[in-house]
Design an enzyme around this catalytic site. Structure first.
Site, mmCIF file in Angstrom:
data_model
loop_
_atom_site.group_PDB
_atom_site.id
_atom_site.type_symbol
_atom_site.label_atom_id
_atom_site.label_comp_id
_atom_site.label_asym_id
_atom_site.label_seq_id
_atom_site.Cartn_x
_atom_site.Cartn_y
_atom_site.Cartn_z
ATOM 1 N N ASP A 169 5.846 4.123 5.235
ATOM 2 C CA ASP A 169 6.635 3.068 5.886
ATOM 3 C C ASP A 169 6.572 1.750 5.115
ATOM 4 O O ASP A 169 7.200 0.765 5.510
ATOM 5 C CB ASP A 169 6.200 2.874 7.343
ATOM 6 N N HIS A 170 5.844 1.767 3.981
ATOM 7 C CA HIS A 170 5.775 0.572 3.132
ATOM 8 C C HIS A 170 6.241 0.834 1.699
ATOM 9 O O HIS A 170 6.583 -0.114 0.993
ATOM 10 C CB HIS A 170 4.361 0.003 3.118
ATOM 11 N N HIS A 209 -7.481 -1.790 5.561
ATOM 12 C CA HIS A 209 -6.436 -0.826 5.943
ATOM 13 C C HIS A 209 -6.596 0.522 5.255
ATOM 14 O O HIS A 209 -7.005 1.492 5.885
ATOM 15 C CB HIS A 209 -5.052 -1.401 5.697
ATOM 16 N N HIS A 238 6.418 -6.109 11.793
ATOM 17 C CA HIS A 238 5.718 -4.825 11.919
ATOM 18 C C HIS A 238 5.073 -4.679 13.299
ATOM 19 O O HIS A 238 3.860 -4.532 13.435
ATOM 20 C CB HIS A 238 4.655 -4.701 10.817
ATOM 21 N N HIS A 262 0.832 -1.201 0.000
ATOM 22 C CA HIS A 262 0.000 0.000 0.000
ATOM 23 C C HIS A 262 0.874 1.261 0.000
ATOM 24 O O HIS A 262 2.090 1.179 0.020
ATOM 25 C CB HIS A 262 -0.981 0.000 1.176
ATOM 26 N N ASP A 319 -0.035 -4.336 6.084
ATOM 27 C CA ASP A 319 -0.974 -3.813 7.089
ATOM 28 C C ASP A 319 -2.377 -4.220 6.650
ATOM 29 O O ASP A 319 -2.764 -3.980 5.498
ATOM 30 C CB ASP A 319 -0.882 -2.291 7.177
ATOM 31 N N HIS A 355 1.352 3.862 2.135
ATOM 32 C CA HIS A 355 1.939 4.524 3.296
ATOM 33 C C HIS A 355 3.465 4.537 3.186
ATOM 34 O O HIS A 355 4.067 3.560 2.723
ATOM 35 C CB HIS A 355 1.502 3.845 4.599
ATOM 36 N N HIS A 373 -5.373 -1.282 11.623
ATOM 37 C CA HIS A 373 -4.472 -2.424 11.777
ATOM 38 C C HIS A 373 -5.213 -3.518 12.523
ATOM 39 O O HIS A 373 -6.084 -3.251 13.352
ATOM 40 C CB HIS A 373 -3.219 -2.031 12.573
#
Length: 710
Positions: free
Chosen positions: A90-91, A173, A433, A86, A194, A88, A411
């Site tokens: 952090d991904h 998510h 994670h 996805h 996530d 975000h 989440h």
């Protein structure tokens, strides 16, 4: 070893066993990020010579190179595939760095919605990064260069690439979030990224794959915590906001530009619509990026839940009436109560940080943290309500505003995770994670719950490799004409084994084009050789060497066919042409034929003798006739297979069985042996060891090769 499979029977999923095996059967999972932490998700999966990277994010608590996954732990050029779950940061935040500033050259896949928002989100990231140009991980040009390199995948679409099969499912998510089911050599790995198993106002719950995985790589963000029921948290959320603004205060809601923000906007829009007394109090969404991206939310309503789809058929629910976009704080008149949603969600910098520093010292104001707060960020710090905080300029100011935490985080919590595992029951679970403490608490609770089940639960830290051994029984599917025969367990089946990726099929070699879609190619070679002798002479010499020799007309020329695939043509009185199908055996035979031709052409004695002899006579008669031309008194004893030579009453006996000459006169003996050797070289241009084995029963064969080039 291949297990015979009857074609009419369906293949059941094979059992995975832990056994000692070769390196090729060891599956390795290595977190380069998100191992006992939240942030910079990046998991490396290695099996059967294939390498897959799952997500490629940055850590929100660090800046510059420190926020990257541990790329130096792997050879990035060896990675076949990157699957991004996805949008975000952090991904996906390190994708431009990976594609533009490393030697990675694999393929990249994400969903349509993720790719659309990825571009805008990363553009904004570059603009708001408060670090020097030298420390920037990538610039806008790097980002734009990645767009054509990223391929898209739809939910439930299966793609096969270089022996790797993968398919994605809705993960809940955020818009476009996906879980990936990967299959390599029959082993299934599900990576959730996530995910959320709870439907909210606009997103569906994460799907349950139809195939049960052998390995589940699952997030553990909330550990053993259980989320507050949706109705209760929404009531608490709107109640706190109502109380703050009615007391004349400002309410700050730090959010990521996309994701939970859209969920909260739908809640606020509905609450303001149902409460006319609030219509004079403005609600702002302070994000130019979010205003741009809201168009994608309007576009991709087909990827949302039934509630949104039903509303969209009347009017788009993301056309807000009570919420205004605030492109910049320059246009914000801070003169009374207001609600402002601003990014980033961790209060590291940007609009949310600026408003927080401005409002935090007034006790009638409030801040609501609506999602998970990463360790090391200001958002995490204020949860413990310190007496003061340090502004970005280094000045310490008191913290008097109300700090509330209401988890709208999409989440999975413990209840959702354990239910998910109950349905899938994977033999191996890898937790990623999650904060170390939360992750370990979740592991212990799962170990206790599944202690009667054969399930291993592992929590690798960053750069720690988990190795799992799999034993696979290879199965070959029998197809085509050989499958029409009656198959029994003890029956030996012969055919051509075709391997494509990790699948095997057994077919008749003649049906390779039909079932394997492989073109069978035959290569033919030819050579022209000068030859001024009689063609009959060549036939005679070759007949002594090869039993399978046929005289015929081939392509309008007088020809000899040797072993069905080699043709010798008399294309002119002074030239021969040899044509043959290329194979190791045929090549060897042609070499011997060329040798015979060259010997005939260079040995005048061959011509002299063979022009005068009957080609059908046996070897002993040929030797006798040749000796008679040298010695007049020559007698043949056919019964004893001996020839007697009388020269001036000196008797010599040649024994054809032992190939020896017996004579008291050494000079005559040597002379006869020399003549016999010459005759043998004419009759057999290639030495006898090539013609006979020790027991004189050498048999020439010509197996044909039907192995295709794949």
């Amino acid at each position: 070893t291949f297990q015979q499979v009857v074609p009419s029977l369906s293949m059941s999923k094979r059992k995975i066993e832990r056994i000692e095996t070769s390196d090729g059967d060891i599956l390795e999972i290595t977190p380069l990020g998100a191992g006992n932490e939240v942030g910079r998700s990046c998991i490396i999966l290695s099996f059967k010579g294939k390498k897959i990277m799952l997500d490629c994010g940055i850590h929100p608590a660090y800046s510059g190179i420190a926020g990257l996954p541990y790329f130096d732990e792997v050879d990035l050029s060896s990675i076949d595939l990157l699957l991004v779950t996805h949008f975000h940061l952090d991904h996906c935040g390190s994708v431009p760095y990976l594609l533009e500033r490393t030697d990675f050259n694999g393929k990249v896949y994400m969903t349509f919605a993720t790719k659309s928002i990825y571009k805008m989100l990363l553009e904004d990231f570059v603009k708001v990064s408060n670090i020097s140009v030298e420390e920037l991980l990538f610039d806008e040009n790097n980002l734009m260069n990645t767009i054509p390199k990223i391929e898209t995948i739809d939910y439930h679409q299966q793609i096969q690439y270089d022996g790797i099969k993968f398919k994605c499912y809705n993960a809940g998510h955020v818009l476009g979030a996906a879980m990936f089911m990967i299959e390599i050599a029959g082993v299934h790995i599900l990576y959730t990224g996530d995910y959320s198993r709870q439907e909210d106002r606009h997103l569906m719950a994460a799907e349950i794959p139809e195939v049960k995985p052998d390995i589940l790589i699952v997030e553990s963000t909330y550990g053993v915590q259980v989320h507050e029921p949706r109705d209760e948290r929404e009531d608490r959320f709107t109640g706190i906001i109502h109380k703050v603004v009615k007391s004349g205060g400002r309410c700050l809601i730090p959010v990521f530009a996309l994701g939970r923000a859209q969920e909260l906007l739908l809640i606020l829009e509905e609450y303001w619509r149902d409460n006319p007394s609030l219509h004079n109090i403005p609600v702002y969404y302070a994000s130019t990026l979010a205003n741009k991206c809201i168009e994608y939310y309007k576009t991709y309503t087909n990827m949302m839940n039934q509630r949104i789809k039903a509303q969209a058929s009347i009017s788009n629910p993301f056309n807000f009436k009570h919420i205004k976009n605030l492109g910049s704080l320059k246009h914000f008149h801070d003169v009374g109560p207001a609600v402002v949603m601003a990014s980033p969600g961790m209060l590291q910098n940007g609009t949310s940080r600026e408003l927080f520093e401005k409002w935090c010292s007034f006790d009638n104001n409030g801040v609501i943290l609506p999602g998970y707060c990463v360790e090391g960020t200001l958002a995490k710090k204020i949860l413990s309500t310190p007496a003061a905080i340090e502004r970005l300029d280094g000045v310490e100011v008191p913290l008097k505003m109300k700090v509330e935490y209401i988890s709208f985080s999409a989440h999975s919590d413990y209840a959702q995770t354990s239910e998910f595992i109950d349905i899938l029951m994977p033999p191996h679970i890898i937790l990623v994670h999650g904060d170390k403490n939360e992750m370990n608490r979740l592991k212990q609770k799962l170990v206790i719950k599944y202690q009667q089940k054969d399930i291993s639960i592992l929590t690798p830290v960053n750069c720690e490799t988990v190795s799992l051994e799999f034993h696979e029984t290879k199965k070959a599917r029998i197809i085509g004409s050989i499958a029409s025969n009656e198959l029994t367990e003890d029956k030996l089946i012969s055919g051509l084994l075709i391997q494509k990726d990790f699948n095997y099929e057994l077919i008749d070699p003649d049906e390779i084009n039909t079932y394997a879609h492989i073109t069978k190619t035959t290569l033919t070679s030819s050579i022209n050789i000068p030859f001024k002798q009689k063609f009959d002479l060549l036939e005679t010499c070759l007949s002594q060497m090869y039993s399978d020799l046929t005289r015929l007309v081939y392509k309008d020329f007088e020809s000899l066919k040797v072993y069905k695939e080699i043709y010798i043509q008399a294309i002119s009185p002074k030239k021969l042409k040899i044509e043959w199908k290329i194979s190791p055996v045929n090549n060897m035979i042609v070499d011997s034929i060329i040798s015979i031709i060259l010997q005939i052409e260079s040995n005048p004695a061959t011509n002299h003798y063979l022009h005068s002899c009957n080609h059908n006579e046996d070897e002993l008669e040929i030797i006798k006739k040749y000796l008679k031309k040298q010695f007049l008194n020559v007698t043949l004893d056919e019964d004893e297979e001996q020839i007697e030579i009388n020269l001036d009453n000196k008797i010599a006996i040649y024994d054809h069985q032992t190939k020896t000459v017996d004579c008291n006169d050494e000079i005559i003996k040597q002379r006869i042996e020399s003549i016999i050797e010459l005759v043998n070289s004419i009759i057999h241009p290639i030495s006898k060891p090539l013609m006979y084995s020790n027991n004189n029963n050498y048999k020439t064969t010509n197996p044909t090769s039907s192995s295709p080039s794949n």
